[in-house]
Design an enzyme around this catalytic site. Structure first.
Site, mmCIF file in Angstrom:
data_model
loop_
_atom_site.group_PDB
_atom_site.id
_atom_site.type_symbol
_atom_site.label_atom_id
_atom_site.label_comp_id
_atom_site.label_asym_id
_atom_site.label_seq_id
_atom_site.Cartn_x
_atom_site.Cartn_y
_atom_site.Cartn_z
ATOM 1 N N CYS A 1 41.416 50.421 40.909
ATOM 2 C CA CYS A 1 40.185 49.880 41.492
ATOM 3 C C CYS A 1 39.530 50.885 42.429
ATOM 4 O O CYS A 1 38.547 50.561 43.099
ATOM 5 C CB CYS A 1 40.472 48.570 42.233
ATOM 6 S SG CYS A 1 41.659 48.735 43.580
ATOM 7 N N GLU B 1 36.135 49.693 38.068
ATOM 8 C CA GLU B 1 37.552 49.698 37.682
ATOM 9 C C GLU B 1 37.753 50.743 36.588
ATOM 10 O O GLU B 1 36.900 50.900 35.705
ATOM 11 C CB GLU B 1 37.948 48.316 37.170
ATOM 12 C CG GLU B 1 39.414 48.008 37.251
ATOM 13 C CD GLU B 1 39.785 47.247 38.516
ATOM 14 O OE1 GLU B 1 40.953 46.855 38.624
ATOM 15 O OE2 GLU B 1 38.915 47.055 39.388
#
Length: 362
Positions: A320, A354
Site C-alpha cells: 500500500c 496499491e
C-alpha cells in the site's frame, strides 16, 4: 474523514497519472507491461465515516475540507460510498433526527457494508448510553434491517453482533469472510476481488508450500490456499486471528496452519534463532524454500523480515506504499528480480495506489 474530490469524468486521467508515476518509480528494476486494475469511479468504498453536525434539534452528516478544516460540509449522500450506504444514509438520518435518545450528543456514524448486502453501523457518542438509548436503537435497527453498535468512552453496546459476513465469487469458488468492526478490512470490495484474482493468477502452477506474513482476516490466505499443498500464515492482531480462524472454517480450508506471531518472531524462528511454543507442532523445514506472500503495513518489510525473504525462491508482494516497496526491492535486488507487476486503484481520486509484484530468485 476529509472530504475527497471526485469527478468520474476525470477518473481515467487521474489513474493514468498514478500509473505513470509507478512505472517511472520502478523502471530501473525492469518493470514493464504492468497490469492495471481500475476501480469503479463511484460507489466503490465499503467503509465510510462521517461526523454528525448538530444545529438545534436538527443533525446532518458532515465532512471537512482539509483547506478549511473548521468549516463542516454537510451531506445528503456520499457517491464514493457503496450504493447500500448511500441508500441508507438519509433513512438513518431521519430516524436519528426523530428520536432524542438517539440524537443527543451523537458525534460520529461509521458504516461498514459488504458486496453480499450486509450492513453494520456504529454510532459514537459523547455521553454514556442508557436503557432508553438501547431500546430506541434496537427498534431503529430492526426497522432499517441493519446491525448496530453504540460506542462512547469506555462503553460498547453490540445489539446483535460486531461483524458482517462478506461473500463473493472468485475463480468458481464462493468465498466468505467475517469482517469485524474496528479491524482492518479492504475498503474497496471490487478492487479487492481484482487483487485476489491477480495473486491467484501469479501463484498458479507454483505448487509446494506457502508462507504468508501479515495475513489479517485471511483475505489472501483463503483465496490462495487451493494452489498450495500447505500454507503457514502468521498475524499479530488477536481480533484478526480470530476472524481468520472463523473464515478458514467457513470456507472449509484445511491446509492452513495459522499462528499468532509477528513477522520478526517468525523470521527468528525460521532462522533457528528463537523457539516458540506456538510453533511446537509445526515442522518448519518444508517452508524454508517455499513461496512467500506478504502484504505488510505502510512501513514495508523490516530488516529482519527482508533477510527472511531472501531465502525464498518466489515472493508475492502486495504493497500500500510504493515508496517503501521500492526500498524493499532495492534491498532484495541482489537475490531477486521482478517478473510481474500490477497496480490496483483502491483509493480513486487520491495519490495512493496499491501495488503488486512477483519477485523470483535470480
Amino acid at each position: 474523514m476529509p472530504l475527497p474530490t471526485y469527478d468520474p469524468a476525470d477518473y481515467p486521467t487521474q489513474l493514468a497519472t498514478k500509473v505513470a508515476h509507478f512505472e517511472q518509480n520502478f523502471a530501473p528494476f525492469g518493470v514493464a507491461n504492468t497490469a492495471i486494475h481500475a476501480s469503479a469511479p463511484l460507489h466503490y468504498r465499503m467503509r465510510a465515516e462521517f461526523r454528525i453536525w448538530h444545529e438545534g434539534d436538527d443533525l446532518n452528516y458532515a465532512m471537512f475540507d482539509p483547506a478549511d478544516p473548521k468549516q463542516p460540509i454537510t451531506l445528503e449522500t456520499f457517491p464514493p460510498a457503496a450504493e447500500s450506504i448511500c441508500h441508507l444514509m438519509p433513512r438513518l438520518r431521519d430516524k436519528l433526527r426523530g428520536n432524542e435518545s438517539l440524537r443527543r450528543r451523537l458525534f460520529q456514524a461509521d458504516f461498514l457494508a459488504t458486496l453480499s448486502g450486509e450492513m453494520l453501523v456504529t454510532l459514537i457518542y459523547h455521553r454514556q448510553l442508557d436503557e432508553a438509548w438501547e431500546a430506541a436503537a434496537r427498534e431503529m435497527a430492526a426497522e432499517l434491517g441493519i446491525g448496530l453498535i453504540g460506542r462512547s468512552r469506555g462503553q460498547k453496546i453490540v445489539l446483535d453482533r460486531d461483524w458482517v459476513l462478506e461473500g463473493f465469487e472468485l475463480n468458481g469458488r464462493q468465498l466468505r469472510y467475517k469482517q469485524v468492526e474496528g479491524s482492518f478490512t479492504q475498503p474497496n470490495g471490487g478492487v479487492n476481488r481484482q487483487m485476489l484474482g491477480w495473486a491467484c493468477q501469479q501463484a498458479a502452477g507454483f505448487g509446494g508450500n506457502l508462507v504468508e506474513l501479515y495475513c489479517g482476516n485471511g483475505n489472501f490466505t483463503i483465496a490462495l490456499s487451493p494452489l498450495f499443498e500447505r500454507v503457514l500464515a502468521t498475524e499479530v492482531s488477536k481480533s484478526s486471528v480470530h476472524a481468520a480462524q472463523y473464515n478458514l472454517a467457513a470456507n472449509q480450508v484445511e491446509n492452513v496452519a495459522l499462528v499468532r506471531m509477528s513477522s520478526e518472531e517468525f523470521s527468528n524462528a525460521l532462522a533457528g534463532r528463537e523457539e516458540f511454543q506456538r510453533l511446537k507442532d509445526i515442522d518448519l523445514e518444508p517452508f524454508r524454500h517455499a513461496t512467500l506472500f506478504v502484504d505488510p503495513p505502510r512501513s514495508g518489510l523490516d530488516a529482519v523480515t527482508l533477510e527472511l525473504a531472501r531465502g525464498f525462491d518466489r515472493i508475492l508482494y502486495i504493497s500500500c506504499n510504493q515508496e517503501t516497496l521500492r526500498e524493499n526491492v532495492i534491498a532484495l535486488q541482489d537475490t531477486h528480480e521482478i517478473k510481474a507487476s500490477a497496480v490496483f486503484d483502491q483509493f480513486p481520486y487520491t495519490h495512493h495506489l496499491e501495488c503488486g509484484l512477483l519477485l523470483t530468485r535470480r
